[in-house]
Design a protein around this motif. Sequence first.
Motif, mmCIF file in Angstrom:
data_model
loop_
_atom_site.group_PDB
_atom_site.id
_atom_site.type_symbol
_atom_site.label_atom_id
_atom_site.label_comp_id
_atom_site.label_asym_id
_atom_site.label_seq_id
_atom_site.Cartn_x
_atom_site.Cartn_y
_atom_site.Cartn_z
ATOM 1 N N ARG A 1 -36.472 40.697 -32.012
ATOM 2 C CA ARG A 1 -35.093 40.840 -31.563
ATOM 3 C C ARG A 1 -34.478 39.476 -31.227
ATOM 4 O O ARG A 1 -33.381 39.157 -31.665
ATOM 5 C CB ARG A 1 -35.018 41.786 -30.365
ATOM 6 C CG ARG A 1 -35.356 43.230 -30.734
ATOM 7 C CD ARG A 1 -35.043 44.188 -29.603
ATOM 8 N NE ARG A 1 -33.612 44.302 -29.342
ATOM 9 C CZ ARG A 1 -32.790 45.144 -29.976
ATOM 10 N NH1 ARG A 1 -33.236 45.942 -30.922
ATOM 11 N NH2 ARG A 1 -31.505 45.199 -29.647
ATOM 12 N N LEU A 2 -35.183 38.673 -30.442
ATOM 13 C CA LEU A 2 -34.623 37.376 -30.033
ATOM 14 C C LEU A 2 -34.554 36.371 -31.181
ATOM 15 O O LEU A 2 -33.660 35.528 -31.217
ATOM 16 C CB LEU A 2 -35.463 36.767 -28.912
ATOM 17 C CG LEU A 2 -35.307 37.339 -27.515
ATOM 18 C CD1 LEU A 2 -36.279 36.648 -26.567
ATOM 19 C CD2 LEU A 2 -33.878 37.186 -26.999
ATOM 20 N N GLN A 3 -35.529 36.421 -32.092
ATOM 21 C CA GLN A 3 -35.612 35.463 -33.198
ATOM 22 C C GLN A 3 -35.437 34.017 -32.711
ATOM 23 O O GLN A 3 -34.556 33.287 -33.177
ATOM 24 C CB GLN A 3 -34.566 35.801 -34.261
ATOM 25 C CG GLN A 3 -34.718 37.185 -34.855
ATOM 26 C CD GLN A 3 -33.586 37.550 -35.794
ATOM 27 O OE1 GLN A 3 -32.946 36.679 -36.387
ATOM 28 N NE2 GLN A 3 -33.310 38.829 -35.929
ATOM 29 N N PRO A 4 -36.263 33.577 -31.782
ATOM 30 C CA PRO A 4 -36.086 32.229 -31.229
ATOM 31 C C PRO A 4 -36.570 31.157 -32.194
ATOM 32 O O PRO A 4 -37.481 31.388 -33.000
ATOM 33 C CB PRO A 4 -36.969 32.253 -29.973
ATOM 34 C CG PRO A 4 -38.065 33.211 -30.342
ATOM 35 C CD PRO A 4 -37.413 34.282 -31.176
ATOM 36 N N ALA A 5 -35.976 29.974 -32.073
ATOM 37 C CA ALA A 5 -36.505 28.827 -32.805
ATOM 38 C C ALA A 5 -37.786 28.329 -32.158
ATOM 39 O O ALA A 5 -38.739 27.945 -32.841
ATOM 40 C CB ALA A 5 -35.468 27.705 -32.851
ATOM 41 N N VAL A 6 -37.812 28.343 -30.822
ATOM 42 C CA VAL A 6 -38.959 27.849 -30.059
ATOM 43 C C VAL A 6 -39.236 28.787 -28.886
ATOM 44 O O VAL A 6 -38.308 29.220 -28.203
ATOM 45 C CB VAL A 6 -38.715 26.414 -29.513
ATOM 46 C CG1 VAL A 6 -39.931 25.911 -28.744
ATOM 47 C CG2 VAL A 6 -38.374 25.451 -30.632
ATOM 48 N N VAL A 7 -40.514 29.073 -28.661
ATOM 49 C CA VAL A 7 -40.961 29.745 -27.440
ATOM 50 C C VAL A 7 -41.521 28.678 -26.510
ATOM 51 O O VAL A 7 -42.440 27.940 -26.883
ATOM 52 C CB VAL A 7 -42.045 30.794 -27.739
ATOM 53 C CG1 VAL A 7 -42.625 31.347 -26.430
ATOM 54 C CG2 VAL A 7 -41.487 31.921 -28.588
ATOM 55 N N VAL A 8 -40.952 28.572 -25.311
ATOM 56 C CA VAL A 8 -41.457 27.652 -24.295
ATOM 57 C C VAL A 8 -42.162 28.489 -23.230
ATOM 58 O O VAL A 8 -41.536 29.306 -22.558
ATOM 59 C CB VAL A 8 -40.325 26.819 -23.667
ATOM 60 C CG1 VAL A 8 -40.862 25.942 -22.536
ATOM 61 C CG2 VAL A 8 -39.651 25.950 -24.731
ATOM 62 N N ALA A 9 -43.456 28.279 -23.085
ATOM 63 C CA ALA A 9 -44.252 29.090 -22.167
ATOM 64 C C ALA A 9 -44.013 28.693 -20.716
ATOM 65 O O ALA A 9 -43.843 27.523 -20.391
ATOM 66 C CB ALA A 9 -45.731 28.928 -22.496
ATOM 67 N N ASN A 10 -43.994 29.692 -19.844
ATOM 68 C CA ASN A 10 -43.995 29.442 -18.399
ATOM 69 C C ASN A 10 -44.782 30.554 -17.717
ATOM 70 O O ASN A 10 -45.320 31.453 -18.358
ATOM 71 C CB ASN A 10 -42.568 29.318 -17.842
ATOM 72 C CG ASN A 10 -41.778 30.600 -17.918
ATOM 73 O OD1 ASN A 10 -42.100 31.591 -17.258
ATOM 74 N ND2 ASN A 10 -40.716 30.608 -18.730
ATOM 75 N N HIS A 11 -44.854 30.488 -16.407
ATOM 76 C CA HIS A 11 -45.570 31.468 -15.588
ATOM 77 C C HIS A 11 -47.025 31.600 -16.036
ATOM 78 O O HIS A 11 -47.584 32.709 -16.057
ATOM 79 C CB HIS A 11 -44.882 32.824 -15.618
ATOM 80 C CG HIS A 11 -44.908 33.546 -14.291
ATOM 81 N ND1 HIS A 11 -45.985 33.460 -13.422
ATOM 82 C CD2 HIS A 11 -44.004 34.370 -13.690
ATOM 83 C CE1 HIS A 11 -45.742 34.198 -12.351
ATOM 84 N NE2 HIS A 11 -44.536 34.754 -12.475
ATOM 85 N N TYR A 12 -47.633 30.475 -16.387
ATOM 86 C CA TYR A 12 -49.062 30.458 -16.677
ATOM 87 C C TYR A 12 -49.822 29.643 -15.637
ATOM 88 O O TYR A 12 -51.050 29.592 -15.648
ATOM 89 C CB TYR A 12 -49.343 29.898 -18.077
ATOM 90 C CG TYR A 12 -48.807 28.512 -18.339
ATOM 91 C CD1 TYR A 12 -49.467 27.383 -17.876
ATOM 92 C CD2 TYR A 12 -47.640 28.336 -19.078
ATOM 93 C CE1 TYR A 12 -48.980 26.114 -18.121
ATOM 94 C CE2 TYR A 12 -47.150 27.080 -19.330
ATOM 95 C CZ TYR A 12 -47.819 25.971 -18.858
ATOM 96 O OH TYR A 12 -47.331 24.714 -19.106
ATOM 97 N N ASP A 13 -49.097 28.980 -14.742
ATOM 98 C CA ASP A 13 -49.742 28.135 -13.742
ATOM 99 C C ASP A 13 -50.197 28.955 -12.534
ATOM 100 O O ASP A 13 -49.727 30.064 -12.299
ATOM 101 C CB ASP A 13 -48.784 27.020 -13.293
ATOM 102 C CG ASP A 13 -47.450 27.556 -12.796
ATOM 103 O OD1 ASP A 13 -46.958 28.562 -13.348
ATOM 104 O OD2 ASP A 13 -46.888 26.982 -11.847
ATOM 105 N N ASP A 14 -51.108 28.381 -11.761
ATOM 106 C CA ASP A 14 -51.604 28.998 -10.536
ATOM 107 C C ASP A 14 -50.563 28.780 -9.445
ATOM 108 O O ASP A 14 -50.488 27.708 -8.850
ATOM 109 C CB ASP A 14 -52.940 28.366 -10.142
ATOM 110 C CG ASP A 14 -53.541 28.969 -8.880
ATOM 111 O OD1 ASP A 14 -52.858 29.772 -8.214
ATOM 112 O OD2 ASP A 14 -54.697 28.626 -8.557
#
Length: 315
Positions: free
Chosen positions: A258-271
Amino acid sequence: MPSVARTLEHLISFARFGAHRGARERQDAQTMRELSQRPLPLARGLQVRWLGTAGYSLTFEGRTLLIDPYLTRVPLGAVLRRAPVRADAALHARYIDAAPGTVEGILVGHTHFDHALDVPELTRALQTRAYGSRSLKRLMALHGRGGDAVEVEPARRYELGPFRVRFVGSLHSKLILGYRVPYDGEISCEHLDALTAPAYRCGQVYGIHVEVNGATLYHQGSANLIDELVPTGGVDIFLAGIAGRSFTDDYWPRVLRRLQPAVVVANHYDDFFRPLGGAAGFSTNVNLTALPDEIATVSRSIEVAAIEPLGVRGG
């Protein structure tokens, strides 16, 4: 309701992580460094800073938006003891590079403590308003700042300085083995002394669509969705909270198509129990290293990137 087989898969995954935690976190740290070197399609003049967890600062021509800024990290022990938690204004001055009156708004995707704890004090210090759910408005009122809270209308466009913002109805991932959302429901405290970390109930969940200078960003702080509400037609950057993604069936195919993004930037993986500004840690079994392959199974044309904690991308 997850099947027994699906629950067993989650338990086996956690057991494997526990057996190899050190090696997994070293791999994730290396992956974070590598992904942080990849380019982002940012509008000229736009700066994006990752504040850790799902928090971002977006700055364009001296005007700033904050999204889910979580700076006062609550220790795990305080969560387990159900001790009252308060924002630390000294950390705000250290980590928010914006003058009072230059922040166009603080956008809140949901009201768990790791998204909303710092928001009331930040609105006071930065002379701005917070935008989000009814639970957010309740939280702000507890702090005597109800007048600076906007309970948003989904899909309405908010003009905030150079930014155009829309809130998109969404869901929180069922982090408790796929069965339920932790601390679900609405904030209902009557006074601040009862405002423990578990009292920061989730409230309504939103994805946040931001347009600035011809670029589009979509922020999703938790890995779940209401399929028919997710925007279509493409975004430049998908700011994707990846913790809990394994608990949402077919998450990446559903959201990316649905979003068809050019780039996925990851977050919410940190402690997010560790203090901000120290050595980076990783959420339990988050497996950042697996993310590029997960995205590639949906589309090899979508790039995957990251920003190191407190790092800034853009000019």
